[in-house]
Each structure stands twice: as structure tokens, then as C-alpha cells.
Design a protein around this motif. Structure first.
Motif, mmCIF file in Angstrom:
data_model
loop_
_atom_site.group_PDB
_atom_site.id
_atom_site.type_symbol
_atom_site.label_atom_id
_atom_site.label_comp_id
_atom_site.label_asym_id
_atom_site.label_seq_id
_atom_site.Cartn_x
_atom_site.Cartn_y
_atom_site.Cartn_z
ATOM 1 N N ASP A 21 0.873 -1.167 0.000
ATOM 2 C CA ASP A 21 0.000 0.000 0.000
ATOM 3 C C ASP A 21 0.913 1.219 0.000
ATOM 4 O O ASP A 21 1.786 1.344 0.862
ATOM 5 C CB ASP A 21 -0.874 -0.027 1.255
ATOM 6 N N CYS A 23 0.990 5.602 -0.748
ATOM 7 C CA CYS A 23 0.344 6.876 -1.053
ATOM 8 C C CYS A 23 1.417 7.885 -1.435
ATOM 9 O O CYS A 23 2.458 7.977 -0.776
ATOM 10 C CB CYS A 23 -0.438 7.395 0.150
ATOM 11 N N GLU A 37 -2.199 10.055 -4.835
ATOM 12 C CA GLU A 37 -2.368 8.816 -5.596
ATOM 13 C C GLU A 37 -2.127 7.649 -4.638
ATOM 14 O O GLU A 37 -1.135 7.635 -3.914
ATOM 15 C CB GLU A 37 -1.346 8.770 -6.736
ATOM 16 N N ARG A 38 -3.057 6.701 -4.625
ATOM 17 C CA ARG A 38 -2.915 5.515 -3.763
ATOM 18 C C ARG A 38 -2.808 4.282 -4.645
ATOM 19 O O ARG A 38 -3.654 4.050 -5.512
ATOM 20 C CB ARG A 38 -4.103 5.383 -2.832
ATOM 21 N N GLU A 39 -1.755 3.507 -4.413
ATOM 22 C CA GLU A 39 -1.524 2.266 -5.149
ATOM 23 C C GLU A 39 -1.608 1.100 -4.167
ATOM 24 O O GLU A 39 -0.972 1.127 -3.114
ATOM 25 C CB GLU A 39 -0.148 2.270 -5.794
ATOM 26 N N ALA A 41 -1.344 -3.164 -4.086
ATOM 27 C CA ALA A 41 -0.991 -4.374 -4.818
ATOM 28 C C ALA A 41 -1.124 -5.564 -3.881
ATOM 29 O O ALA A 41 -0.794 -5.485 -2.699
ATOM 30 C CB ALA A 41 0.430 -4.287 -5.359
ATOM 31 N N TYR A 53 -3.629 -5.337 -8.847
ATOM 32 C CA TYR A 53 -3.027 -4.018 -8.706
ATOM 33 C C TYR A 53 -4.081 -2.961 -8.974
ATOM 34 O O TYR A 53 -4.768 -3.006 -9.991
ATOM 35 C CB TYR A 53 -1.874 -3.896 -9.709
ATOM 36 N N GLN A 54 -4.222 -2.003 -8.048
ATOM 37 C CA GLN A 54 -5.217 -0.936 -8.199
ATOM 38 C C GLN A 54 -4.573 0.410 -7.901
ATOM 39 O O GLN A 54 -3.762 0.521 -6.979
ATOM 40 C CB GLN A 54 -6.378 -1.140 -7.230
ATOM 41 N N THR A 55 -4.937 1.419 -8.676
ATOM 42 C CA THR A 55 -4.478 2.784 -8.447
ATOM 43 C C THR A 55 -5.693 3.699 -8.422
ATOM 44 O O THR A 55 -6.559 3.600 -9.283
ATOM 45 C CB THR A 55 -3.507 3.246 -9.557
ATOM 46 N N THR A 57 -6.876 7.955 -7.516
ATOM 47 C CA THR A 57 -6.450 9.311 -7.191
ATOM 48 C C THR A 57 -7.575 10.009 -6.444
ATOM 49 O O THR A 57 -8.746 9.701 -6.650
ATOM 50 C CB THR A 57 -6.082 10.124 -8.451
#
Length: 95
Positions: A21, A23, A37-39, A41, A53-55, A57
Motif C-alpha cells: 500500500d 500513497c 495517488e494511492r496504489e 498491490a 493491482y489498483q491505483t 487518485t
């Protein structure tokens, strides 16, 4: 498109099932836009190494309104306080 990025938070868990996780504070110099932006995985080595995997904003206000105070929230608040620090604080100028 030039993106200026500053990591706010990163958290990893593993090893068989790994979750990440992260940010990041992002400034898009072309659009003149500042956002978080938060990623996220998720890697499952038990299921043949599948990864999800998700992104996403979000604007800064929405990020700060999220429940809980993570290390990312604290870092963003620290950056904002630094940015808007008053120049006339006598104890800060003298020392």
C-alpha cells in the motif's frame, strides 16, 4: 506530462501473500493539479503468483477526511505545516 511526486506512506506485508500500500503526493505540472495517488498491490505466491493491482487518485481534502490517521496522513500534515509556516515566528527565526 511532467509529474512531481513525493511519497507519503508505504506499507508492505509478506512473504507468501504480499500486500503493498503506497500513497504519493503528486503535482501534475501540465494540468496544474495537486492530488494524492494511492496504489494497492496484492501478490499471492500460492496461487501461481497472481497479482491484483489498483491505483486511485483523490484530492487532498478527500484523502485527509478518510478514517484513521495513517503515517501518510501525518506526513501530509507535516508537509502542509511546513509549506504554510509563518515567516514571522520569532523563536524559529532566531534559532
Amino acid at each position: 506530462m511532467a509529474l512531481l511526486k513525493r511519497e507519503l506512506y508505504r506499507h508492505l506485508k509478506g512473504p507468501e501473500v504480499t500486500n503493498a500500500d503506497r500513497c504519493t503526493l503528486v503535482f501534475d505540472t501540465d494540468r496544474k493539479s495537486l492530488y494524492v495517488e494511492r496504489e494497492i498491490a496484492h501478490l499471492d505466491t500460492n496461487a501461481g503468483g497472481t497479482i491484483d493491482y489498483q491505483t486511485a487518485t483523490m484530492d487532498i481534502a478527500d484523502y485527509l477526511k478518510q478514517g484513521g490517521q495513517t503515517a501518510g496522513h501525518r506526513e501530509l500534515w507535516r508537509l502542509l505545516r511546513t509549506l504554510f509556516k509563518e515567516e514571522s515566528e520569532p523563536e524559529k527565526l532566531a534559532g
